[in-house]
Design an enzyme around this catalytic site. Structure first.
Site, PDB file in Angstrom:
ATOM      1  N   HIS A   1      -7.395   3.207   2.643  1.00  0.00           N
ATOM      2  CA  HIS A   1      -8.103   4.319   2.001  1.00  0.00           C
ATOM      3  C   HIS A   1      -8.186   5.491   2.975  1.00  0.00           C
ATOM      4  CE1 HIS A   1      -9.342   0.585   0.035  1.00  0.00           C
ATOM      5  NE2 HIS A   1      -9.593   1.281  -1.052  1.00  0.00           N
TER       6      HIS A   1
ATOM      7  N   HIS B   1     -12.416  -5.254  -3.596  1.00  0.00           N
ATOM      8  CA  HIS B   1     -12.757  -4.954  -2.192  1.00  0.00           C
ATOM      9  C   HIS B   1     -13.757  -3.794  -2.095  1.00  0.00           C
ATOM     10  CE1 HIS B   1      -8.778  -2.437  -2.175  1.00  0.00           C
ATOM     11  NE2 HIS B   1      -9.777  -1.671  -2.545  1.00  0.00           N
TER      12      HIS B   1
ATOM     13  N   GLU C   1      -5.230  -0.182  -8.610  1.00  0.00           N
ATOM     14  CA  GLU C   1      -5.207  -1.140  -7.490  1.00  0.00           C
ATOM     15  C   GLU C   1      -4.780  -2.536  -7.959  1.00  0.00           C
ATOM     16  OE1 GLU C   1      -8.667   0.720  -4.565  1.00  0.00           O
ATOM     17  OE2 GLU C   1      -9.140  -1.027  -5.771  1.00  0.00           O
TER      18      GLU C   1
ATOM     19  N   HIS D   1     -12.355   0.480 -12.490  1.00  0.00           N
ATOM     20  CA  HIS D   1     -13.306   1.434 -11.922  1.00  0.00           C
ATOM     21  C   HIS D   1     -12.681   2.818 -11.799  1.00  0.00           C
ATOM     22  CE1 HIS D   1     -11.165   0.066  -8.297  1.00  0.00           C
ATOM     23  NE2 HIS D   1     -11.781   0.939  -7.528  1.00  0.00           N
TER      24      HIS D   1
HETATM   25 FE   FE2 Z   1      -9.910   0.415  -2.986  1.00  0.00          FE
END
Ligand code: FE2
Length: 323
Positions: free
Chosen positions: A59, A12, A241, A194
């Protein structure tokens, strides 16, 4: 009876949303990313779910560091896009499905998963970007109602992969005890590898990502045993995530058909992963067009032919999928 027909997982990355909003999808850098979702949009258009359950993480848009629920289920009638610092994204307000969401909350909480019930919530790129990737960019309305499930992966400790997987199973049980005839698709979002800050910023581990994707299809229980520290080491701080994908996977059959996969690096500073998994029992399910409450023999026949067409289409996608 409602049923989960398939699971979709997708990164996302917020920059994907910015590329859409700023009409940069045809630029070579972004075309490489968006071209990987063309078949997915075709698949979704044929699957025509009545409801999407979207597992994502907030977030710091709906929840600040002052209050972070581990699992928060959106039971509202609608979910506006959040202002993430540059105004809300130009996407339609998401319509919820309060009746199914309330049913899931009851079933899952009585199964001893302590969800937070959220009756008012804005949703950020964690949810809207995967919606764009699978449904495109509609002007006025998304094609189906959405039930958001926000998971804490931003402040330690997030839930374990095993807890997420078992929650997926409880969600499936809840959906299958809902009396209305609904086809439901469940999304897992986030990842893949990431890290956005610190000395390892920019870390991408394609080998680990691809192994995760392989096991997501073939051996998800193996993934449920991955400790948080391995996600951090191998997939970067934000790679955690990926536990959200296990909620999606837990809601599916043990054995699934992988009908599509896409992986590319990088998008922004993130590996982009995407997979579509279908339940094998899906064909025994819905036999009526969406939005009707009664099943007739005529609609049964139409439903069967739609399912056959969808199955053909997904097999075509499977043979062309990118890895
Ligand atoms: Fe995220």
């Amino acid at each position: 009876m409602a049923r989960i027909i398939a699971g979709v997982a997708s990164s996302h990355v917020p920059a994907i949303g910015a590329a859409i909003d700023n009409k940069r999808t045809e630029e070579p850098y972004w075309k490489r990313v968006f071209s990987g979702f063309e078949k997915s949009k075709e698949w979704m258009a044929k699957a025509k779910p009545d409801v999407a359950i979207v597992v994502y993480n907030d977030h710091a848009s709906a929840f600040s560091v002052e209050m972070i629920p581990t699992f928060a289920l959106g039971c509202a009638a609608e979910f506006p896009p959040a202002d993430e610092g540059w105004g809300p994204r130009p996407v339609p307000v998401l319509k919820g499905h309060p009746a199914l969401a309330a049913h899931i909350a009851q079933s899952v909480i009585l199964d001893e998963f302590d969800l937070t019930i959220v009756n008012k919530m804005e949703v950020d790129h964690g949810l809207t970007v995967p919606m764009n990737l699978l449904f495109g960019q509609p002007k006025d309305a998304w094609p189906c109602p959405v039930i958001p499930l926000a998971v804490n992966v931003v402040m330690y400790p997030p839930p374990t992969g095993h807890r997420c997987y078992m929650l997926g199973k409880a969600i499936r049980k809840a959906v299958e005890s809902y009396p209305e005839d609904l086809n439901v698709v469940i999304f897992g979002t986030g990842g893949l590898s990431h890290q956005i800050s610190g000395p390892r910023a920019g870390l991408i581990n394609s080998k680990w990502d691809k192994s995760f994707l392989d096991n997501l299809t073939r051996d998800p229980k193996k993934l449920t045993r991955i400790p948080h520290i391995e996600y951090m080491r191998e997939a970067g701080a934000e790679g955690i995530e990926m536990v959200m994908w296990l909620i999606m996977r837990g809601a599916l059959d043990d054995k699934v058909d992988e009908v599509y996969r896409f992986y590319t690096v990088p998008a922004s500073n993130t590996a982009v992963g995407h997979i579509i998994l279908e339940n094998r029992r899906k064909a025994a399910g819905k036999s009526r067009p969406a939005g009707r409450s009664k099943t007739t023999s005529k609609s049964k026949a139409a439903g069967k032919s739609r399912q056959a067409a969808a199955r053909k289409a997904t097999h075509r996608i499977a043979s062309k999928g990118t890895r």
